[in-house]
Structure formats: structure tokens, C-alpha cells
Design an enzyme around this catalytic site. Structure first.
Site, PDB file in Angstrom:
ATOM      1  N   HIS A 123       0.809  -1.221   0.000  1.00 11.28           N
ATOM      2  CA  HIS A 123       0.000   0.000   0.000  1.00 11.28           C
ATOM      3  C   HIS A 123       0.845   1.276   0.000  1.00 11.28           C
ATOM      4  O   HIS A 123       0.537   2.234   0.711  1.00 11.28           O
ATOM      5  CB  HIS A 123      -0.973  -0.007   1.187  1.00 11.28           C
ATOM      6  CG  HIS A 123      -2.022  -1.095   1.124  1.00 11.28           C
ATOM      7  ND1 HIS A 123      -2.481  -1.621  -0.058  1.00 11.28           N
ATOM      8  CD2 HIS A 123      -2.688  -1.761   2.115  1.00 11.28           C
ATOM      9  CE1 HIS A 123      -3.395  -2.540   0.203  1.00 11.28           C
ATOM     10  NE2 HIS A 123      -3.523  -2.665   1.511  1.00 11.28           N
ATOM     11  N   HIS A 197      -9.640   2.053   0.352  1.00 13.41           N
ATOM     12  CA  HIS A 197      -9.637   0.888   1.248  1.00 13.41           C
ATOM     13  C   HIS A 197     -10.788   0.947   2.249  1.00 13.41           C
ATOM     14  O   HIS A 197     -10.579   0.887   3.460  1.00 13.41           O
ATOM     15  CB  HIS A 197      -8.286   0.822   1.967  1.00 13.41           C
ATOM     16  CG  HIS A 197      -7.855  -0.551   2.366  1.00 13.41           C
ATOM     17  ND1 HIS A 197      -8.629  -1.385   3.129  1.00 13.41           N
ATOM     18  CD2 HIS A 197      -6.719  -1.222   2.122  1.00 13.41           C
ATOM     19  CE1 HIS A 197      -7.963  -2.518   3.333  1.00 13.41           C
ATOM     20  NE2 HIS A 197      -6.799  -2.455   2.727  1.00 13.41           N
ATOM     21  N   GLU A 335     -11.204  -3.789  -3.089  1.00 11.27           N
ATOM     22  CA  GLU A 335     -10.291  -2.735  -3.526  1.00 11.27           C
ATOM     23  C   GLU A 335     -10.033  -2.900  -5.028  1.00 11.27           C
ATOM     24  O   GLU A 335      -9.319  -3.811  -5.440  1.00 11.27           O
ATOM     25  CB  GLU A 335      -8.971  -2.847  -2.749  1.00 11.27           C
ATOM     26  CG  GLU A 335      -9.148  -2.782  -1.247  1.00 11.27           C
ATOM     27  CD  GLU A 335      -8.038  -3.551  -0.502  1.00 11.27           C
ATOM     28  OE1 GLU A 335      -6.865  -3.208  -0.672  1.00 11.27           O
ATOM     29  OE2 GLU A 335      -8.369  -4.502   0.226  1.00 11.27           O
TER      30      GLU A 335
HETATM   31  C1  GLA Z   1      -5.074  -5.378   1.903  1.00  7.26           C
HETATM   32  C2  GLA Z   1      -4.003  -6.377   1.952  1.00  7.26           C
HETATM   33  C3  GLA Z   1      -4.161  -7.117   3.203  1.00  7.26           C
HETATM   34  C4  GLA Z   1      -4.136  -6.198   4.386  1.00  7.26           C
HETATM   35  C5  GLA Z   1      -5.193  -5.231   4.310  1.00  7.26           C
HETATM   36  C6  GLA Z   1      -5.119  -4.263   5.466  1.00  7.26           C
HETATM   37  O1  GLA Z   1      -6.277  -5.984   1.726  1.00  7.26           O
HETATM   38  O2  GLA Z   1      -3.984  -7.256   0.866  1.00  7.26           O
HETATM   39  O3  GLA Z   1      -3.167  -8.059   3.313  1.00  7.26           O
HETATM   40  O4  GLA Z   1      -2.948  -5.490   4.407  1.00  7.26           O
HETATM   41  O5  GLA Z   1      -5.063  -4.555   3.073  1.00  7.26           O
HETATM   42  O6  GLA Z   1      -4.800  -4.883   6.657  1.00  7.26           O
END
Ligand code: GLA
Length: 369
Positions: A123, A197, A335
Site C-alpha cells: 500500500h 480501502h 479494492e
Molecule cells: C489489503 C491487503 C491485506 C491487508 C489489508 C489491510 O487488503 O492485501 O493483506 O494489508 O489490506 O490490513
């Protein structure tokens, strides 16, 4: 005595008209930077957005009987976002999901990114777009109301090459849809993969597990991952796997199957390969429905993938505005994105952005009952 019997009403009969955006001071970050919050309302949907991380602090919708609830996980205080948030409601950049080992090569040059997830870049790194204060401007246009969020990410920020000029538009339409338009330009070849997110719980945040929500995703393939949740490169058929949501299925239906892919991730945390592929206009890809309240979310996107995440790492230590603790499976994230680790996978749709080009991506969230 008189009894009033109310016929079921279409969602938009609850719709209140458009309200002018309300801006207020929300708090100060540890370094003293002021953070503001905007409250928007249109077509029956209420949205609260922070300048910090472009965070959707709450998105409220009525149920069948007109009762409003916040349907995304979040916090009451800025401090909680700054210290403890697993990206609740945040804008994600420069690169949503993982880049393996925090390394990639572009035009023969090797780039190193900080690692913040078991040896990988996740991220956008430890100080990604979710932890930056954005310039926010409100607008009204026709029956729409919205916010334009802007941020210039300096060359080399979090290891990524190029000055990235990003513009994200949140629009609440007269129908109560929430649309996100992402745009970015660069002065040097780089990689970009922006997303949002939000953690959805259509019964209301704090209402417990989302395992009974019904989900449909128009994806016949997914990207299997290794133990570090990085794609192996394969595009696997979903038939017979827990990742098959082509016909509506309860989110929790297959989560306890003892399959390596689920065990790696403590549930589903996988990129589904959307059948429609990348498109110039948003196309419908997923429907999430909560049977008791009737609240239904439909997602359309231009992106070729969606990360389906079943809230696996929520462990009961974070407390939401309703005063309840968030436990594993209390939300689901969808997402929209290009595939994880694309900078190291030339066979995946490209995430490279070059000077003179404009990165564009759009995702629309529509709500019905
Ligand atoms: C995304 C990632 C997960 C986790 C979430 C937040 O979905 O793929 O592994 O990091 O964000 O915790």
C-alpha cells in the site's frame, strides 16, 4: 385507534436533497498539522471525508425502514487513525497492495522501496498516501456534490521515482452513488496503482460479522499467492475454489476450508481477475447484499482486478464509533486495482506511467435496497 401501514419504499424515496458540504476542524496530527472533515449528503447517502488520507470516516445509508447506519469501519478520533488504522476508508498510493521485496526495475533502472509487510512493500509503504494530508476543495455541479483531493508526491517519496501529481475526485450523485475518479501525471517513468480501502459492513459498523452478506464478483480467475501474499504469476480458474463468487454466495461460505490459499491469508485476501478486463468506462463487477437491512452495494470500475479481503487481520483490538470492537470477519474490502506486484510481472496489465501520459481510473459505488 388508527394504524398506519407503510408500503415498502424504494430507496430514493428516503432521499433528502443535496446539502451544501460542511467543513469543520477535525483535529490535529501529532506534529500539529490541522485536519479538516467534510460532511456531504446527496440522494440519501451521507459521506464524511477527512483531509488526512482522503479517509472516508463514515458512509451512512438508510435501511428498508429508513433507519440510517454507518456502513464502513472507522474511528471517532484522528489519533486512532494516526496510530492504529489498518487503512480504514483511506486512499491508497502510490501502489495498492504488494510489490515483492520492495524492488522493481523500470527501463533498466532498479528501484528500492521501504518494506512494511513481511519483507514486501504494501500500500505504498509505511508513509503512503493514506497518511498524508491532502488539499481538498468542495464543488457542486448539476445534481452532484463532491470533493477534489490533490497531492503532489515528490520524486523519490517512499522510494518511487518521479514527481507524481495526483487528483482524486469524490462525487456524491443525485442518486446517492459515490464515485471516485483518480488521475495522476509524472515527470519521470514510474508505477501507479491507486485505490480506496473502505471496509464494508452493510448491517452497520460494529454489527458483527459480514459472513452472511451475499457477494457476487464477475471474475472467473484469480491470482494465487505465496505465503507472503505475493502473486505467483499464475491466473488460476476459480471453479471449485473458495474464490468462485460468479453466482451470489455468502462471504463466509468457504472461509473455513483448509486450503493452502486460505491458510496463507487467514481467509480471502486475493486479487480476483475481472472478466471484463480493463475498460475506459466503469463496468459493473460486484454486488454485495446484506439480507436483513436490504442494503445492497453495486461496484463498477475501469480496473482489471479487485482485492477481495475478508477482514482477516481485524483481531478485536480496535474500537469503532459504535463502541464495539472489530473482530475478524467484521468487514469486507473490495479494492479495485491493477494486480499486485505488476511492476515485477510483465505478463500482468501494466502499471507504468510515463511523462506526458495521464493515469485514469474510476470506481462507482451504487446503493440500492
Ligand atoms: C489489503 C491487503 C491485506 C491487508 C489489508 C489491510 O487488503 O492485501 O493483506 O494489508 O489490506 O490490513
Amino acid at each position: 385507534m388508527l394504524f398506519f401501514v407503510r408500503a415498502p419504499r424504494a430507496r430514493n424515496s428516503h432521499a433528502s436533497g443535496r446539502q451544501e458540504p460542511v467543513k469543520e476542524l477535525f483535529g490535529e496530527l501529532a506534529d500539529g498539522t490541522k485536519v479538516h472533515r467534510w460532511s456531504l449528503e446527496n440522494g440519501g447517502t451521507r459521506l464524511k471525508v477527512l483531509s488526512y488520507g482522503g479517509i472516508v470516516q463514515s458512509l451512512e445509508l438508510p435501511d428498508r425502514r429508513g433507519r440510517y447506519a454507518g456502513i464502513s469501519l472507522g474511528f471517532d478520533t484522528l489519533g486512532a487513525y494516526e496510530t492504529s488504522s489498518p487503512y480504514f476508508g483511506a486512499l491508497i498510493g502510490r501502489y495498492g497492495n504488494r510489490i515483492a521485496k520492495g524492488r522493481f526495475a523500470l527501463d533498466g533502472e532498479e528501484h528500492r522501496l521501504p518494506v512494511n509487510d513481511g519483507g514486501h512493500n504494501l500500500h505504498g509503504g509505511p508513509e503512503g498516501f493514506d497518511r498524508r494530508v491532502w488539499d481538498v476543495e468542495e464543488f457542486t455541479s448539476g445534481s452532484d456534490v463532491g470533493l477534489v483531493l490533490r497531492r503532489t508526491s515528490p520524486d523519490g517519496e517512499m522510494g518511487y521515482p518521479g514527481t507524481l501529481t495526483a487528483k482524486v475526485t469524490y462525487t456524491l450523485t443525485g442518486q446517492g452513488d459515490w464515485r471516485i475518479d483518480y488521475e495522476a501525471t509524472t515527470d519521470r517513468a514510474t508505477v501507479v496503482n491507486l485505490t480506496s480501502h473502505v471496509y464494508w459492513n452493510l448491517a452497520g459498523e460494529g454489527a458483527g460479522s459480514v459472513h452472511d452478506h451475499e457477494l457476487m464478483v464477475a471474475a472467473s480467475r484469480y491470482t494465487p499467492v505465496d505465503a507472503g501474499l505475493v502473486p505467483t504469476g499464475e491466473l488460476a480458474d476459480v471453479t471449485g475454489t473458495p474464490f468462485d463468487f460468479r453466482t451470489p454466495k455468502a462471504v463466509g461460505a468457504d472461509l473455513r476450508r483448509a486450503e493452502p490459499q486460505l491458510l496463507h491469508a487467514k481467509g480471502i485476501d486475493h486479487n480476483l481477475v475481472l472478466d471484463k478486463g480493463p475498460t475506459g468506462e466503469p463496468e459493473h463487477i460486484a454486488t454485495l447484499r446484506e439480507p436483513v437491512s436490504g442494503r445492497t452495494l453495486r461496484i463498477a470500475t475501469t480496473e482489471p482486478g479487485v482485492q477481495l479481503y475478508t477482514g482477516n487481520f481485524l483481531d478485536g483490538t480496535l474500537v469503532g464509533p459504535s463502541g464495539g470492537a472489530y473482530r475478524q470477519g467484521d468487514a469486507v474490502c473490495l479494492e479495485t486495482q491493477h494486480f499486485p506486484d505488476s511492476p515485477n510481472r510483465p505478463e500482468f496489465p501494466s502499471t507504468v506511467l510515463r511523462p506526458g501520459e495521464t493515469y485514469r481510473s474510476a470506481t462507482v459505488h451504487s446503493f440500492t435496497l
